[in-house]
Write a protein that holds these residues in place. Structure first.
Motif, PDB file in Angstrom:
ATOM      1  N   ALA A   1      19.480  -0.902  -9.220  1.00 24.69           N
ATOM      2  CA  ALA A   1      18.332  -0.555  -8.384  1.00 24.69           C
ATOM      3  C   ALA A   1      17.770  -1.778  -7.680  1.00 24.69           C
ATOM      4  CB  ALA A   1      17.247   0.086  -9.255  1.00 24.69           C
ATOM      5  N   LEU A   2      16.984  -1.476  -6.654  1.00 22.84           N
ATOM      6  CA  LEU A   2      16.206  -2.487  -5.937  1.00 22.84           C
ATOM      7  C   LEU A   2      14.757  -2.023  -6.009  1.00 22.84           C
ATOM      8  CD1 LEU A   2      15.698  -4.702  -3.626  1.00 22.84           C
ATOM      9  CD2 LEU A   2      16.045  -2.802  -2.035  1.00 22.84           C
ATOM     10  N   ILE A   3      13.849  -2.939  -6.326  1.00 24.72           N
ATOM     11  CA  ILE A   3      12.432  -2.550  -6.330  1.00 24.72           C
ATOM     12  C   ILE A   3      11.781  -3.026  -5.029  1.00 24.72           C
ATOM     13  CG2 ILE A   3      10.230  -2.644  -7.549  1.00 24.72           C
ATOM     14  CD1 ILE A   3      11.719  -3.180 -10.131  1.00 24.72           C
ATOM     15  N   LEU A   4      11.268  -2.081  -4.281  1.00 25.51           N
ATOM     16  CA  LEU A   4      10.597  -2.388  -3.020  1.00 25.51           C
ATOM     17  C   LEU A   4       9.113  -2.104  -3.174  1.00 25.51           C
ATOM     18  CD1 LEU A   4      12.260  -0.879   0.165  1.00 25.51           C
ATOM     19  CD2 LEU A   4      12.038  -3.283  -0.454  1.00 25.51           C
ATOM     20  N   ASN A   5       8.279  -2.933  -2.569  1.00 24.58           N
ATOM     21  CA  ASN A   5       6.844  -2.718  -2.653  1.00 24.58           C
ATOM     22  C   ASN A   5       6.221  -2.982  -1.280  1.00 24.58           C
ATOM     23  OD1 ASN A   5       4.088  -4.533  -4.166  1.00 24.58           O
ATOM     24  ND2 ASN A   5       4.211  -2.381  -3.669  1.00 24.58           N
ATOM     25  N   SER A   6       5.890  -1.894  -0.610  1.00 23.39           N
ATOM     26  CA  SER A   6       5.301  -2.010   0.726  1.00 23.39           C
ATOM     27  C   SER A   6       4.184  -0.988   0.869  1.00 23.39           C
ATOM     28  CB  SER A   6       6.381  -1.775   1.781  1.00 23.39           C
ATOM     29  OG  SER A   6       5.850  -1.863   3.086  1.00 23.39           O
ATOM     30  N   PRO A   7       2.975  -1.436   1.271  1.00 17.77           N
ATOM     31  CA  PRO A   7       2.503  -2.804   1.421  1.00 17.77           C
ATOM     32  C   PRO A   7       2.625  -3.562   0.103  1.00 17.77           C
ATOM     33  CG  PRO A   7       0.915  -1.240   2.348  1.00 17.77           C
ATOM     34  CD  PRO A   7       1.940  -0.441   1.631  1.00 17.77           C
ATOM     35  N   SER A   8       2.812  -4.877   0.252  1.00 23.20           N
ATOM     36  CA  SER A   8       3.172  -5.682  -0.912  1.00 23.20           C
ATOM     37  C   SER A   8       1.978  -6.291  -1.649  1.00 23.20           C
ATOM     38  CB  SER A   8       4.099  -6.810  -0.452  1.00 23.20           C
ATOM     39  OG  SER A   8       4.031  -7.915  -1.337  1.00 23.20           O
ATOM     40  N   ASN A   9       2.077  -6.237  -2.948  1.00 25.75           N
ATOM     41  CA  ASN A   9       1.262  -7.065  -3.829  1.00 25.75           C
ATOM     42  C   ASN A   9       2.228  -8.125  -4.337  1.00 25.75           C
ATOM     43  OD1 ASN A   9      -0.221  -8.219  -5.855  1.00 25.75           O
ATOM     44  ND2 ASN A   9      -0.410  -6.376  -7.122  1.00 25.75           N
ATOM     45  N   PRO A  10       2.112  -9.401  -4.035  1.00 26.19           N
ATOM     46  CA  PRO A  10       0.900 -10.102  -3.614  1.00 26.19           C
ATOM     47  C   PRO A  10       0.794 -10.459  -2.128  1.00 26.19           C
ATOM     48  CG  PRO A  10       2.495 -11.705  -4.337  1.00 26.19           C
ATOM     49  CD  PRO A  10       3.161 -10.352  -4.443  1.00 26.19           C
TER      50      PRO A  10
ATOM     51  N   SER B   1      -2.711 -22.753   4.091  1.00 28.71           N
ATOM     52  CA  SER B   1      -2.457 -21.915   5.270  1.00 28.71           C
ATOM     53  C   SER B   1      -2.115 -20.526   4.780  1.00 28.71           C
ATOM     54  CB  SER B   1      -1.315 -22.496   6.111  1.00 28.71           C
ATOM     55  OG  SER B   1      -0.124 -22.465   5.361  1.00 28.71           O
ATOM     56  N   CYS B   2      -2.579 -19.533   5.518  1.00 29.93           N
ATOM     57  CA  CYS B   2      -2.435 -18.164   5.025  1.00 29.93           C
ATOM     58  C   CYS B   2      -2.041 -17.201   6.145  1.00 29.93           C
ATOM     59  CB  CYS B   2      -3.776 -17.732   4.408  1.00 29.93           C
ATOM     60  SG  CYS B   2      -3.657 -16.185   3.501  1.00 29.93           S
ATOM     61  N   LEU B   3      -0.985 -16.454   5.926  1.00 32.21           N
ATOM     62  CA  LEU B   3      -0.597 -15.404   6.870  1.00 32.21           C
ATOM     63  C   LEU B   3      -1.652 -14.308   6.832  1.00 32.21           C
ATOM     64  CD1 LEU B   3       3.199 -14.599   6.286  1.00 32.21           C
ATOM     65  CD2 LEU B   3       2.175 -15.999   8.089  1.00 32.21           C
ATOM     66  N   MET B   4      -1.771 -13.595   7.950  1.00 36.95           N
ATOM     67  CA  MET B   4      -2.685 -12.450   7.972  1.00 36.95           C
ATOM     68  C   MET B   4      -1.985 -11.265   7.308  1.00 36.95           C
ATOM     69  SD  MET B   4      -5.619 -11.282   8.761  1.00 36.95           S
ATOM     70  CE  MET B   4      -6.507 -12.168  10.011  1.00 36.95           C
ATOM     71  N   PRO B   5      -2.465 -10.827   6.134  1.00 35.10           N
ATOM     72  CA  PRO B   5      -1.814  -9.686   5.487  1.00 35.10           C
ATOM     73  C   PRO B   5      -2.003  -8.413   6.301  1.00 35.10           C
ATOM     74  CG  PRO B   5      -3.780 -10.368   4.270  1.00 35.10           C
ATOM     75  CD  PRO B   5      -3.617 -11.341   5.381  1.00 35.10           C
ATOM     76  N   GLU B   6      -0.992  -7.554   6.267  1.00 35.28           N
ATOM     77  CA  GLU B   6      -1.041  -6.314   7.057  1.00 35.28           C
ATOM     78  C   GLU B   6      -1.557  -5.139   6.236  1.00 35.28           C
ATOM     79  OE1 GLU B   6       3.207  -6.686   7.554  1.00 35.28           O
ATOM     80  OE2 GLU B   6       2.972  -7.111   9.677  1.00 35.28           O
ATOM     81  N   GLY B   7      -1.546  -5.292   4.912  1.00 37.19           N
ATOM     82  CA  GLY B   7      -1.988  -4.193   4.048  1.00 37.19           C
ATOM     83  C   GLY B   7      -2.408  -4.711   2.685  1.00 37.19           C
ATOM     84  N   ALA B   8      -2.688  -3.779   1.764  1.00 33.26           N
ATOM     85  CA  ALA B   8      -3.173  -4.068   0.400  1.00 33.26           C
ATOM     86  C   ALA B   8      -4.512  -4.813   0.445  1.00 33.26           C
ATOM     87  CB  ALA B   8      -2.120  -4.804  -0.421  1.00 33.26           C
TER      88      ALA B   8
ATOM     89  N   LEU C   1      -3.879   1.482   2.343  1.00 36.49           N
ATOM     90  CA  LEU C   1      -4.596   0.275   2.747  1.00 36.49           C
ATOM     91  C   LEU C   1      -3.746  -0.529   3.716  1.00 36.49           C
ATOM     92  CD1 LEU C   1      -6.182  -0.555  -0.702  1.00 36.49           C
ATOM     93  CD2 LEU C   1      -7.228   0.595   1.254  1.00 36.49           C
ATOM     94  N   VAL C   2      -3.710  -0.064   4.971  1.00 37.92           N
ATOM     95  CA  VAL C   2      -2.994  -0.781   6.025  1.00 37.92           C
ATOM     96  C   VAL C   2      -3.960  -1.000   7.184  1.00 37.92           C
ATOM     97  CG1 VAL C   2      -0.728   0.097   5.344  1.00 37.92           C
ATOM     98  CG2 VAL C   2      -2.041   1.336   7.054  1.00 37.92           C
ATOM     99  N   TYR C   3      -3.799  -2.136   7.876  1.00 45.42           N
ATOM    100  CA  TYR C   3      -4.795  -2.551   8.866  1.00 45.42           C
ATOM    101  C   TYR C   3      -4.178  -2.706  10.252  1.00 45.42           C
ATOM    102  CZ  TYR C   3      -6.655  -3.648   4.278  1.00 45.42           C
ATOM    103  OH  TYR C   3      -7.025  -3.565   2.962  1.00 45.42           O
TER     104      TYR C   3
ATOM    105  N   ARG D   1      -2.858 -16.318  -5.307  1.00 44.68           N
ATOM    106  CA  ARG D   1      -3.264 -14.993  -4.817  1.00 44.68           C
ATOM    107  C   ARG D   1      -4.751 -14.778  -5.036  1.00 44.68           C
ATOM    108  NH1 ARG D   1      -2.122  -9.189  -7.550  1.00 44.68           N
ATOM    109  NH2 ARG D   1      -4.076  -9.787  -8.554  1.00 44.68           N
ATOM    110  N   LEU D   2      -5.408 -14.332  -3.973  1.00 41.51           N
ATOM    111  CA  LEU D   2      -6.817 -13.964  -4.071  1.00 41.51           C
ATOM    112  C   LEU D   2      -6.959 -12.485  -3.728  1.00 41.51           C
ATOM    113  CD1 LEU D   2      -6.685 -16.998  -2.604  1.00 41.51           C
ATOM    114  CD2 LEU D   2      -9.142 -16.736  -2.711  1.00 41.51           C
ATOM    115  N   SER D   3      -7.583 -11.739  -4.611  1.00 41.52           N
ATOM    116  CA  SER D   3      -7.860 -10.336  -4.298  1.00 41.52           C
ATOM    117  C   SER D   3      -9.193 -10.288  -3.560  1.00 41.52           C
ATOM    118  CB  SER D   3      -7.949  -9.529  -5.589  1.00 41.52           C
ATOM    119  OG  SER D   3      -8.669  -8.336  -5.348  1.00 41.52           O
TER     120      SER D   3
END
Ligand code: PMP
Ligand code: GLU
Length: 397
Positions: free
Chosen positions: A165-174, A313-320, A207-209, A371-373
């Motif tokens: 198997a492959l585990i996919l997580n989208s939107p992703s944590n973290p 430096s931080c990418l702009m998250p698209e979700g979560a 939770l997608v933006y 990771r910051l929530s």
């Protein structure tokens, strides 16, 4: 004394940091927590009322192991409406949280020597759940330059005859990143070509933006649907973390095995929660949109502020609801005698010296990050980020 299995795994680092931050707060310390990924919103009133009604009606007994039919039907209707997917009741099982759903999948599918591919950075419980089932986690690195989406070529290199198997997580944590249709199509082709399952954890779907689209890999065609275990739940979308309810949709044969496993371990998810979950799925959804709008506001603020801190430096998250800044440039620096050599050192430094709790990237298989929530109040984000800026500013070469 303990089994090999018990000795192979570690406690969930996200839950461990949450416990530590909560204990510090209980001891009267002024700690700001960006630690655990848990909405700071209360569960909506209509959902609570459904639970109260369930109790008053005496709906407090064992139910069918995989959940009552009205709950399965509500899940089926949700998957149709939101994801364009058609499932039957025998292809659905409700469990005690999405973590439990993932664990049941692991028990039903993975065995000794099986390989399970996990793109890194990954959510903390994936590798340990693989290990708990005597299988082997196989990591495939993803890169910030690719928005942390796995490259099909890199994935293909990791596939062997033992890949289960492959585990996919989208939107992703973290990372907060979302898989696009093209990448999902390539992954689906590989799953079909090499005959492995895709465990698709979609718990952050709602939770997608910025108008981003969540695509379930199962919706790309009947063939890939038959190789997908779709996992979702209500913890994040409806602020129901403590209620413990999640679900899996997948091939009937696997769902049946998961139900057998559940019947010998936890039995049904809480009867009262099941009634509440039906209300969450079928009732008004404006709460979800309001929560998303608030998270979006915090996201923009936090990412902008993190990018203004020297060395981050931080990418702009698209979700979560996570920020995953790159902190590699800070390693090697010192605060007095204290050297920061890793994400764990940095997280500990920030906890002790800035009274800010967050999670070290190494817990997610990415030591150059933390990771910051941002599922915490705007005021706490504002004060917390100021504390981080100040503490990082004290680090010297
Ligand atoms: N998957 C991911 C990626 C998560 O972040 C979480 C967070 N708890 C879960 C699954 C499990 O959620 P729960 O068990 O509360 O449904
Ligand atoms: N998923 C959340 C997190 O990553 C909750 C903690 C957990 O379930 O491990 O923080």
């Amino acid at each position: 004394m303990l089994s090999d299995r018990a000795r192979k795994i570690k406690p969930s680092p996200t839950l461990a940091i949450d416990s530590k931050a909560k204990a510090m707060k209980a001891a009267g310390e002024d700690v700001i927590s960006f630690g655990v990924g848990e909405p700071d919103f209360d569960t909506p009133e209509n959902i609570k009322e459904a639970a109260v009604k369930a109790m008053k009606d005496g709906f407090t007994k064992y139910t069918a192991v995989g959940g009552i039919d009205p709950l399965k039907d509500a899940i089926i209707d949700k998957l149709k409406a939101d994801n364009g997917l058609s499932y039957k009741r025998d292809e659905i099982i409700a469990s005690t949280g999405a973590k439990h759903s993932l664990y049941n999948v692991a028990q039903a599918l993975y065995g000794p020597g099986d390989e399970v591919i996990i793109p890194a950075p990954y959510w903390v419980s994936y590798p340990d759940q693989v290990l708990l089932n005597d299988a082997v986690p196989v990591f495939v690195e993803t890169f910030e330059a690719d928005s942390f989406r796995v490259r099909a070529e890199a994935l293909e290199e990791r596939i062997t005859a033992k890949t289960k198997a492959l585990i996919l997580n989208s939107p992703s944590n973290p990372t907060g990143m979302i898989y696009d249709r093209k990448t999902l199509q390539k992954i689906a082709e590989l799953a079909l070509k090499h005959n492995f399952y895709i465990v698709s954890d979609e718990i952050y779907e709602k939770l997608v933006y910025d108008g981003a689209e969540h695509i379930s890999v199962a919706s790309l065609g009947d063939e890939v649907k038959s190789k997908t275990l779709l996992i979702n739940g209500l913890s994040k979308s409806h602020a129901m973390t403590g209620w413990r309810i999640g679900y899996t949709a997948g091939p009937a044969e696997i769902v049946k095995a998961m139900t057998n496993i559940q019947s010998q371990s936890t039995s049904n998810p809480t009867s009262i929660t099941q009634k509440a979950a039906i209300e969450a799925l079928r009732g008004p959804q404006d709460f979800v949109a309001a929560m998303r709008t608030e998270f979006d506001k915090r996201r923009r603020y936090l990412i902008e502020e993190l990018n203004r801190i020297d060395g981050m430096s931080c990418l702009m998250p698209e979700g979560a609801f996570y920020a995953f800044p790159n902190t590699g440039k800070l390693y090697g620096k010192k605060a007095g005698e204290r050297q920061i050599a890793s994400s764990a050192d940095l997280a500990l430094y920030l906890l002790e010296e800035a009274r800010v709790a967050l999670v070290h990237g190494s817990a997610f298989g990415a030591d150059n990050y933390i990771r910051l929530s941002y599922a915490t109040s705007f005021e706490d984000i504002r004060r917390g980020v100021e504390r981080i800026r100040e503490a990082v500013g004290r680090l010297a070469a």
